[in-house]
Design an enzyme around this catalytic site. Structure first.
Site, PDB file in Angstrom:
ATOM      1  CG  LEU A   1      23.586 -26.434 -41.713  1.00  9.39           C
ATOM      2  CD1 LEU A   1      25.090 -26.220 -41.612  1.00  9.39           C
ATOM      3  CD2 LEU A   1      23.198 -26.759 -43.156  1.00  9.39           C
ATOM      4  CB  THR A   2      19.123 -29.531 -36.956  1.00 10.62           C
ATOM      5  OG1 THR A   2      20.065 -28.902 -36.076  1.00 10.62           O
ATOM      6  CG2 THR A   2      18.465 -30.666 -36.221  1.00 10.62           C
TER       7      THR A   2
ATOM      8  CB  THR B   1      14.839 -23.878 -32.340  1.00 16.18           C
ATOM      9  OG1 THR B   1      15.955 -23.103 -31.902  1.00 16.18           O
ATOM     10  CG2 THR B   1      14.349 -23.339 -33.677  1.00 16.18           C
TER      11      THR B   1
ATOM     12  CE  LYS C   1      16.085 -24.251 -28.438  1.00 15.19           C
ATOM     13  NZ  LYS C   1      17.537 -24.121 -28.351  1.00 15.19           N
TER      14      LYS C   1
ATOM     15  CG  ASP D   1      19.663 -26.883 -27.107  1.00 20.40           C
ATOM     16  OD1 ASP D   1      20.042 -27.289 -28.220  1.00 20.40           O
ATOM     17  OD2 ASP D   1      18.641 -26.197 -26.941  1.00 20.40           O
TER      18      ASP D   1
ATOM     19  N   GLY E   1      18.737 -18.365 -24.215  1.00 16.30           N
ATOM     20  CA  GLY E   1      18.311 -19.758 -24.365  1.00 16.30           C
ATOM     21  C   GLY E   1      19.484 -20.730 -24.347  1.00 16.30           C
ATOM     22  CB  ALA E   2      22.564 -20.989 -26.387  1.00 15.78           C
TER      23      ALA E   2
ATOM     24  CE1 TYR F   1      24.343 -24.391 -35.358  1.00 14.92           C
ATOM     25  CE2 TYR F   1      25.133 -25.035 -37.535  1.00 14.92           C
ATOM     26  CZ  TYR F   1      24.089 -24.827 -36.639  1.00 14.92           C
ATOM     27  OH  TYR F   1      22.795 -25.064 -37.049  1.00 14.92           O
TER      28      TYR F   1
ATOM     29  N   GLY G   1      31.420 -24.182 -31.891  1.00 17.89           N
ATOM     30  CA  GLY G   1      29.990 -24.432 -31.700  1.00 17.89           C
ATOM     31  C   GLY G   1      29.455 -25.632 -32.460  1.00 17.89           C
TER      32      GLY G   1
HETATM   33  N1  LIG Z   1      25.462 -24.834 -31.429  1.00 17.31           N
HETATM   34  C1  LIG Z   1      24.158 -24.977 -31.169  1.00 17.31           C
HETATM   35  O1  LIG Z   1      23.591 -26.063 -31.254  1.00 17.31           O
HETATM   36  C2  LIG Z   1      23.361 -23.806 -30.739  1.00 17.31           C
HETATM   37  C3  LIG Z   1      23.899 -22.553 -30.886  1.00 17.31           C
HETATM   38  N2  LIG Z   1      23.192 -21.461 -30.518  1.00 17.31           N
HETATM   39  C4  LIG Z   1      23.834 -20.153 -30.711  1.00 17.31           C
HETATM   40  O2  LIG Z   1      23.999 -19.526 -29.449  1.00 17.31           O
HETATM   41  C5  LIG Z   1      23.917 -18.112 -29.593  1.00 17.31           C
HETATM   42  C6  LIG Z   1      22.976 -17.533 -28.560  1.00 17.31           C
HETATM   43  O3  LIG Z   1      21.663 -18.026 -28.819  1.00 17.31           O
HETATM   44  P1  LIG Z   1      20.458 -17.799 -27.801  1.00 17.31           P
HETATM   45  O4  LIG Z   1      20.886 -18.061 -26.417  1.00 17.31           O
HETATM   46  O5  LIG Z   1      19.301 -18.522 -28.362  1.00 17.31           O
HETATM   47  O6  LIG Z   1      20.240 -16.208 -27.948  1.00 17.31           O
HETATM   48  P2  LIG Z   1      19.458 -15.268 -26.952  1.00 17.31           P
HETATM   49  O7  LIG Z   1      19.121 -14.044 -27.720  1.00 17.31           O
HETATM   50  O8  LIG Z   1      18.382 -16.025 -26.230  1.00 17.31           O
HETATM   51  O9  LIG Z   1      20.556 -14.882 -25.826  1.00 17.31           O
HETATM   52  C7  LIG Z   1      21.740 -14.182 -26.093  1.00 17.31           C
HETATM   53  C8  LIG Z   1      22.101 -13.377 -24.861  1.00 17.31           C
HETATM   54  O10 LIG Z   1      23.399 -12.781 -25.069  1.00 17.31           O
HETATM   55  C9  LIG Z   1      23.392 -11.487 -24.474  1.00 17.31           C
HETATM   56  N3  LIG Z   1      24.489 -10.713 -25.056  1.00 17.31           N
HETATM   57  C10 LIG Z   1      24.589 -10.210 -26.309  1.00 17.31           C
HETATM   58  N4  LIG Z   1      25.790  -9.616 -26.476  1.00 17.31           N
HETATM   59  C11 LIG Z   1      26.471  -9.747 -25.315  1.00 17.31           C
HETATM   60  C12 LIG Z   1      27.774  -9.374 -24.880  1.00 17.31           C
HETATM   61  N5  LIG Z   1      28.633  -8.761 -25.686  1.00 17.31           N
HETATM   62  N6  LIG Z   1      28.135  -9.684 -23.612  1.00 17.31           N
HETATM   63  C13 LIG Z   1      27.284 -10.320 -22.792  1.00 17.31           C
HETATM   64  N7  LIG Z   1      26.028 -10.726 -23.148  1.00 17.31           N
HETATM   65  C14 LIG Z   1      25.643 -10.437 -24.394  1.00 17.31           C
HETATM   66  C15 LIG Z   1      22.012 -10.944 -24.748  1.00 17.31           C
HETATM   67  O11 LIG Z   1      21.683  -9.923 -23.844  1.00 17.31           O
HETATM   68  C16 LIG Z   1      21.145 -12.212 -24.561  1.00 17.31           C
HETATM   69  O12 LIG Z   1      20.659 -12.340 -23.243  1.00 17.31           O
HETATM   70  C17 LIG Z   1      23.442 -17.863 -31.041  1.00 17.31           C
HETATM   71  O13 LIG Z   1      24.551 -17.483 -31.801  1.00 17.31           O
HETATM   72  C18 LIG Z   1      22.942 -19.206 -31.506  1.00 17.31           C
HETATM   73  O14 LIG Z   1      23.139 -19.409 -32.880  1.00 17.31           O
HETATM   74  C19 LIG Z   1      21.952 -21.564 -29.955  1.00 17.31           C
HETATM   75  C20 LIG Z   1      21.371 -22.794 -29.758  1.00 17.31           C
HETATM   76  C21 LIG Z   1      22.027 -24.023 -30.148  1.00 17.31           C
HETATM   77  O1  LIG Z   2      18.515 -24.392 -30.930  1.00 19.57           O
HETATM   78  C1  LIG Z   2      18.836 -25.351 -31.608  1.00 19.57           C
HETATM   79  C2  LIG Z   2      19.430 -25.193 -32.937  1.00 19.57           C
HETATM   80  C3  LIG Z   2      18.481 -25.788 -33.974  1.00 19.57           C
HETATM   81  O2  LIG Z   2      17.298 -25.018 -34.039  1.00 19.57           O
HETATM   82  C4  LIG Z   2      19.131 -25.708 -35.377  1.00 19.57           C
HETATM   83  O3  LIG Z   2      18.566 -25.039 -36.206  1.00 19.57           O
HETATM   84  O4  LIG Z   2      20.176 -26.326 -35.578  1.00 19.57           O
HETATM   85  C5  LIG Z   2      18.109 -27.226 -33.651  1.00 19.57           C
HETATM   86  C6  LIG Z   2      17.524 -27.345 -32.249  1.00 19.57           C
HETATM   87  O5  LIG Z   2      17.321 -28.712 -31.930  1.00 19.57           O
HETATM   88  C7  LIG Z   2      18.496 -26.743 -31.238  1.00 19.57           C
HETATM   89  O6  LIG Z   2      17.924 -26.789 -29.963  1.00 19.57           O
END
Ligand SMILES: NC(=O)C1=CN([C@@H]2O[C@H](COP(=O)(O)OP(=O)(O)OC[C@H]3O[C@@H](n4cnc5c(N)ncnc54)[C@H](O)[C@@H]3O)[C@@H](O)[C@H]2O)C=CC1
Ligand SMILES: O=C1C[C@@](O)(C(=O)O)C[C@@H](O)[C@@H]1O
Length: 290
Positions: A21-22, A72, A76, A112, A139-140, A232, A253
């Protein structure tokens, strides 16, 4: 026809980004400000392109007239080696999600972290953030942990199922914030830690549509805690709903999603969109099930 100086051509590079949705958030913000702005997802999965080809994609984008990219998962970190300059925050986090092309040079930023920071300030004004428990060191997690420590969190406990990952993240954060107490914790320590912290932040994927559930046992959660989520989709995760029902202050989120988009849009165009307007648009899109 228009030149790169007269209109904007932007892309989002990553795996599975078609439903993101970005792009619509940027395009609507541009419409509001009377800019000509096209934002296209460039999905590595659909194109059967390897993430390791990110450098070539950036070069091709520059030749094809793109102004900027969001980058993303899983690019990243991979993108770092293909940039001419990197903002101090993005360098400290070790991840870039926004690349602008200026005079043929690639400049990397991380919105982010800045976007989450702004969301935190807007969505949880006045909340005490001295001691925080964070779940997820991916990452997040790297970006939000940086944002918390940069905005004054003194004690940050991070839990991840992947021990090596959380230990590495904690070491990196300690280098940037030597005055703070940053601690890697195990899931077994969560109930005790909840008793000590002001708030809880979920940066795991648990709670997403395709990973439903709660990322922790919430028995020790109290109404005095604030609770934030990075997820989100859905905007009301099981964690956010449970916390709200307990009387906790919550930050969904959507705040981070809007924050990263607004900050990237400003870096790309020099114009800062109205955050509340972008959030309204995001919620509208989510409501429609997009
Ligand atoms: N609102 C936003 O703009 C953004 C939201 N996100 C959301 O953040 C969430 C995480 O994304 P990333 O960091 O990219 O994923 P990632 O896969 O890089 O990291 C997730 C981490 O969570 C850990 N994990 C999983 N279940 C767990 C638990 N029950 N307890 C503790 N650790 C646990 C994993 O081992 C992993 O290291 C996703 O749902 C993604 O959609 C990510 C980027 C931007
Ligand atoms: O990780 C994310 C989420 C994203 O990929 C999205 O799809 O909204 C957009 C990226 O800029 C941001 O860093």
């Amino acid at each position: 026809m228009s030149t790169r100086a007269e209109s904007y051509l932007v892309g989002l590079i990553g795996d599975g980004v078609m439903p993101s949705l970005t792009p619509p958030m940027h395009e609507r913000a541009a419409e509001v400000h009377g800019l000509r702005y096209l934002y296209r997802p460039i999905d590595l999965t659909e194109l059967e392109l390897p993430a390791s080809g990110i450098g070539e994609l950036l070069q091709a984008g520059a030749k094809l007239g793109f102004n900027a990219f969001n980058v993303t998962h899983p690019c990243k970190q991979l993108v770092l080696g293909h940039l001419d300059d990197i903002s101090p925050t993005a360098r400290a986090i070790g991840a870039v999600n926004t690349v602008v092309i200026q005079d043929g040079k690639f400049i990397g930023h991380n919105t982010d972290a800045s976007g989450f920071s702004r969301g935190l300030a807007e969505g949880l004004p006045g909340a005490r953030k001295k001691k925080v428990l964070q779940l997820g060191a991916g990452g997040a997690g790297a970006a939000v942990a940086y944002a918390l420590l940069a905005s004054g969190t003194e004690q940050l406990h991070i839990v991840d199922l992947d021990e090596d990952r959380v230990n590495h993240r904690v070491q990196e954060l300690r280098k940037n914030f030597p005055q703070a107490l940053v601690h890697a914790a195990t899931p077994a320590q969560v109930p005790q830690l909840l008793g000590e912290v002001d708030g809880l932040l979920n940066a795991t994927p648990i709670g997403m549509h395709h990973h439903p559930g709660l990322p922790l046992d919430i028995a020790a959660l109290e109404s005095r805690h604030w609770v934030a989520d990075c997820i989100y989709r859905p905007v009301d995760t099981e964690l956010i709903v449970a916390a709200r029902n307990l009387g906790c202050q919550v930050l969904d989120g959507g705040y981070m999603a809007v924050g990263q988009a607004v900050d990237a849009f400003e870096i790309i165009t020099g114009i800062r969109p109205e955050t509340q307007q972008v959030r309204g648009h995001l919620l509208e899109l989510l409501e429609k099930g997009l």
